[in-house]
Motif scaffolding. Structure first.
Motif, PDB file in Angstrom:
ATOM      1  N   VAL A  12       0.839  -1.205   0.000  1.00  0.00           N
ATOM      2  CA  VAL A  12       0.000   0.000   0.000  1.00  0.00           C
ATOM      3  C   VAL A  12       0.871   1.251   0.000  1.00  0.00           C
ATOM      4  N   VAL A  13       1.948   1.232   0.786  1.00  0.00           N
ATOM      5  CA  VAL A  13       2.865   2.375   0.809  1.00  0.00           C
ATOM      6  C   VAL A  13       3.485   2.597  -0.565  1.00  0.00           C
ATOM      7  N   LEU A  14       3.889   1.515  -1.217  1.00  0.00           N
ATOM      8  CA  LEU A  14       4.447   1.624  -2.565  1.00  0.00           C
ATOM      9  C   LEU A  14       3.429   2.181  -3.545  1.00  0.00           C
ATOM     10  N   LEU A  15       2.168   1.783  -3.390  1.00  0.00           N
ATOM     11  CA  LEU A  15       1.110   2.285  -4.266  1.00  0.00           C
ATOM     12  C   LEU A  15       0.923   3.784  -4.092  1.00  0.00           C
ATOM     13  N   VAL A  16       0.936   4.247  -2.850  1.00  0.00           N
ATOM     14  CA  VAL A  16       0.795   5.684  -2.587  1.00  0.00           C
ATOM     15  C   VAL A  16       1.959   6.458  -3.192  1.00  0.00           C
ATOM     16  N   LEU A  17       3.176   5.929  -3.051  1.00  0.00           N
ATOM     17  CA  LEU A  17       4.344   6.594  -3.634  1.00  0.00           C
ATOM     18  C   LEU A  17       4.253   6.637  -5.145  1.00  0.00           C
ATOM     19  N   LEU A  18       3.741   5.565  -5.748  1.00  0.00           N
ATOM     20  CA  LEU A  18       3.590   5.522  -7.202  1.00  0.00           C
ATOM     21  C   LEU A  18       2.612   6.584  -7.684  1.00  0.00           C
ATOM     22  N   LEU A  19       1.485   6.690  -6.996  1.00  0.00           N
ATOM     23  CA  LEU A  19       0.489   7.686  -7.384  1.00  0.00           C
ATOM     24  C   LEU A  19       1.023   9.097  -7.193  1.00  0.00           C
ATOM     25  N   SER A  20       1.799   9.307  -6.135  1.00  0.00           N
ATOM     26  CA  SER A  20       2.349  10.642  -5.884  1.00  0.00           C
ATOM     27  C   SER A  20       3.337  11.039  -6.964  1.00  0.00           C
ATOM     28  N   SER A  21       4.162  10.089  -7.405  1.00  0.00           N
ATOM     29  CA  SER A  21       5.144  10.398  -8.439  1.00  0.00           C
ATOM     30  C   SER A  21       4.504  10.568  -9.801  1.00  0.00           C
ATOM     31  N   ALA A  22       3.323   9.978 -10.007  1.00  0.00           N
ATOM     32  CA  ALA A  22       2.655  10.074 -11.306  1.00  0.00           C
ATOM     33  C   ALA A  22       1.968  11.405 -11.501  1.00  0.00           C
ATOM     34  N   ILE A  23       1.681  12.136 -10.412  1.00  0.00           N
ATOM     35  CA  ILE A  23       1.013  13.425 -10.510  1.00  0.00           C
ATOM     36  C   ILE A  23       2.062  14.501 -10.742  1.00  0.00           C
ATOM     37  N   PRO A  24       2.013  15.246 -11.873  1.00  0.00           N
ATOM     38  CA  PRO A  24       3.035  16.242 -12.169  1.00  0.00           C
ATOM     39  C   PRO A  24       2.964  17.423 -11.223  1.00  0.00           C
ATOM     40  N   SER A  25       4.137  17.978 -10.927  1.00  0.00           N
ATOM     41  CA  SER A  25       4.176  19.173 -10.096  1.00  0.00           C
ATOM     42  C   SER A  25       3.612  20.348 -10.873  1.00  0.00           C
ATOM     43  N   SER A  26       2.943  21.252 -10.179  1.00  0.00           N
ATOM     44  CA  SER A  26       2.254  22.358 -10.837  1.00  0.00           C
ATOM     45  C   SER A  26       2.882  23.678 -10.429  1.00  0.00           C
ATOM     46  N   LEU A  27       3.167  24.508 -11.448  1.00  0.00           N
ATOM     47  CA  LEU A  27       3.642  25.861 -11.189  1.00  0.00           C
ATOM     48  C   LEU A  27       2.407  26.731 -11.007  1.00  0.00           C
ATOM     49  N   ALA A  28       1.820  26.657  -9.827  1.00  0.00           N
ATOM     50  CA  ALA A  28       0.499  27.237  -9.609  1.00  0.00           C
ATOM     51  C   ALA A  28       0.558  28.755  -9.498  1.00  0.00           C
ATOM     52  N   TYR A  29      -0.496  29.394 -10.026  1.00  0.00           N
ATOM     53  CA  TYR A  29      -0.696  30.832  -9.890  1.00  0.00           C
ATOM     54  C   TYR A  29      -2.014  31.067  -9.156  1.00  0.00           C
ATOM     55  N   ARG A  30      -2.144  32.262  -8.629  1.00  0.00           N
ATOM     56  CA  ARG A  30      -3.408  32.701  -8.051  1.00  0.00           C
ATOM     57  C   ARG A  30      -3.899  33.912  -8.831  1.00  0.00           C
ATOM     58  N   PRO A  31      -5.219  34.097  -8.926  1.00  0.00           N
ATOM     59  CA  PRO A  31      -5.729  35.284  -9.627  1.00  0.00           C
ATOM     60  C   PRO A  31      -5.121  36.561  -9.051  1.00  0.00           C
ATOM     61  N   GLY A  32      -4.607  37.398  -9.935  1.00  0.00           N
ATOM     62  CA  GLY A  32      -3.965  38.635  -9.506  1.00  0.00           C
ATOM     63  C   GLY A  32      -2.455  38.545  -9.415  1.00  0.00           C
ATOM     64  N   ASP A  33      -1.896  37.332  -9.527  1.00  0.00           N
ATOM     65  CA  ASP A  33      -0.438  37.182  -9.506  1.00  0.00           C
ATOM     66  C   ASP A  33       0.173  37.737 -10.792  1.00  0.00           C
ATOM     67  N   ILE A  34       1.350  38.321 -10.666  1.00  0.00           N
ATOM     68  CA  ILE A  34       2.094  38.764 -11.843  1.00  0.00           C
ATOM     69  C   ILE A  34       2.703  37.547 -12.528  1.00  0.00           C
ATOM     70  N   VAL A  35       2.451  37.413 -13.817  1.00  0.00           N
ATOM     71  CA  VAL A  35       3.049  36.332 -14.601  1.00  0.00           C
ATOM     72  C   VAL A  35       4.339  36.865 -15.217  1.00  0.00           C
ATOM     73  N   PRO A  36       5.493  36.366 -14.807  1.00  0.00           N
ATOM     74  CA  PRO A  36       6.760  36.920 -15.309  1.00  0.00           C
ATOM     75  C   PRO A  36       6.887  36.772 -16.821  1.00  0.00           C
ATOM     76  N   MET A  37       7.513  37.768 -17.441  1.00  0.00           N
ATOM     77  CA  MET A  37       7.676  37.745 -18.889  1.00  0.00           C
ATOM     78  C   MET A  37       8.990  38.435 -19.250  1.00  0.00           C
ATOM     79  N   SER A  38       9.634  37.941 -20.280  1.00  0.00           N
ATOM     80  CA  SER A  38      10.863  38.552 -20.781  1.00  0.00           C
ATOM     81  C   SER A  38      10.738  38.744 -22.286  1.00  0.00           C
ATOM     82  N   ARG A  39      11.539  39.658 -22.821  1.00  0.00           N
ATOM     83  CA  ARG A  39      11.457  39.969 -24.249  1.00  0.00           C
ATOM     84  C   ARG A  39      12.848  39.951 -24.871  1.00  0.00           C
ATOM     85  N   MET A  40      12.858  39.722 -26.184  1.00  0.00           N
ATOM     86  CA  MET A  40      14.080  39.779 -26.979  1.00  0.00           C
ATOM     87  C   MET A  40      13.753  40.503 -28.277  1.00  0.00           C
TER      88      MET A  40
END
Length: 224
Positions: A12-40
């Motif tokens: 069961v512990v191995l199953l939980v670890l497997l599911l945790s690793s399968a979920i991608p990490s999210s670069l989460a934002y909140r409404p009103g956050d500045i979204v960084p941007m660069s230009r060239m």
């Protein structure tokens, strides 16, 4: 029985670890956050490095808005060649291909329309295009048109309109792999449990059979 419980717990512990690793990490934002941007920028085959833009020129997560972005005078600028600009948006660094903003063979002042797609707290993608600035806006801000066509006045200012579009993203492939992995792990746990249970029953059956075989006449055999 203790061995079965310990083995099942480990699975069961191995199953939980497997599911945790399968979920991608999210670069989460909140409404009103500045979204960084660069230009060239690029002019006459010469490119600048990526420049980080200040907050008031960047998109605001899930907020439709407009911003005036300053364009510095390119090195060696003569007005003979077009000047184009590119962006990287968000911590994910979504790339916006080259956009012609100066000397683009149009008599109208340019404006950049940038569409940003998001789902929940995630930025999914960015597209952008150059369009003519609406006459209604030019009439309200005639100084923008005047300074844009003045070859001696720099920096130029480009209006960017940020528009957000909410989408529901369903990753079918990732979901299939997670479900398949979960099912495989559960099947493995069940197989281990059945094997351990069958082994205990077989051991007990053998002991009872041996005990009956060795039982003396009129006596009672002790099964250990």
């Amino acid at each position: 029985m203790e061995v079965i419980y310990r083995t099942t717990t480990q699975m069961v512990v191995l199953l939980v670890l497997l599911l945790s690793s399968a979920i991608p990490s999210s670069l989460a934002y909140r409404p009103g956050d500045i979204v960084p941007m660069s230009r060239m920028g690029q002019y006459h085959a010469t490119r600048t490095v990526w420049h980080d833009m200040i907050g008031r020129h960047c998109p605001i997560f899930a907020v439709n808005r407009e911003a005036l972005i300053p364009i510095p005078k390119p090195t060696g600028y003569t007005g003979a060649d077009p000047y184009k600009i590119s962006f990287q948006v968000g911590r994910e660094k979504f790339y916006v291909p080259w956009l012609f903003v100066i000397n683009r063979k149009s008599s109208e002042v340019p404006m950049i329309e940038m569409n940003l797609r998001y789902s929940g707290a995630d930025l999914l993608g960015v597209t952008a295009k150059v369009v003519d600035m609406p006459n209604s806006y030019v009439e309200l801000h005639p100084d923008i048109r005047n300074q844009f066509w003045d070859q001696q006045q720099w920096p130029k200012h480009i209006l960017v309109r940020y528009t957000w579009e909410e989408q529901s993203e369903i990753d079918v492939a990732s979901g299939f792999y997670v479900l398949f992995g979960s099912g495989l792990m559960l099947s493995f746990v069940l197989a281990i449990y059945v094997l351990q249970s069958s082994q205990d029953k077989l051991t007990r059956f053998v002991k009872e059979t041996v005990a009956e075989t060795n039982m003396p006449a009129g006596g009672v055999a002790k099964v250990e």
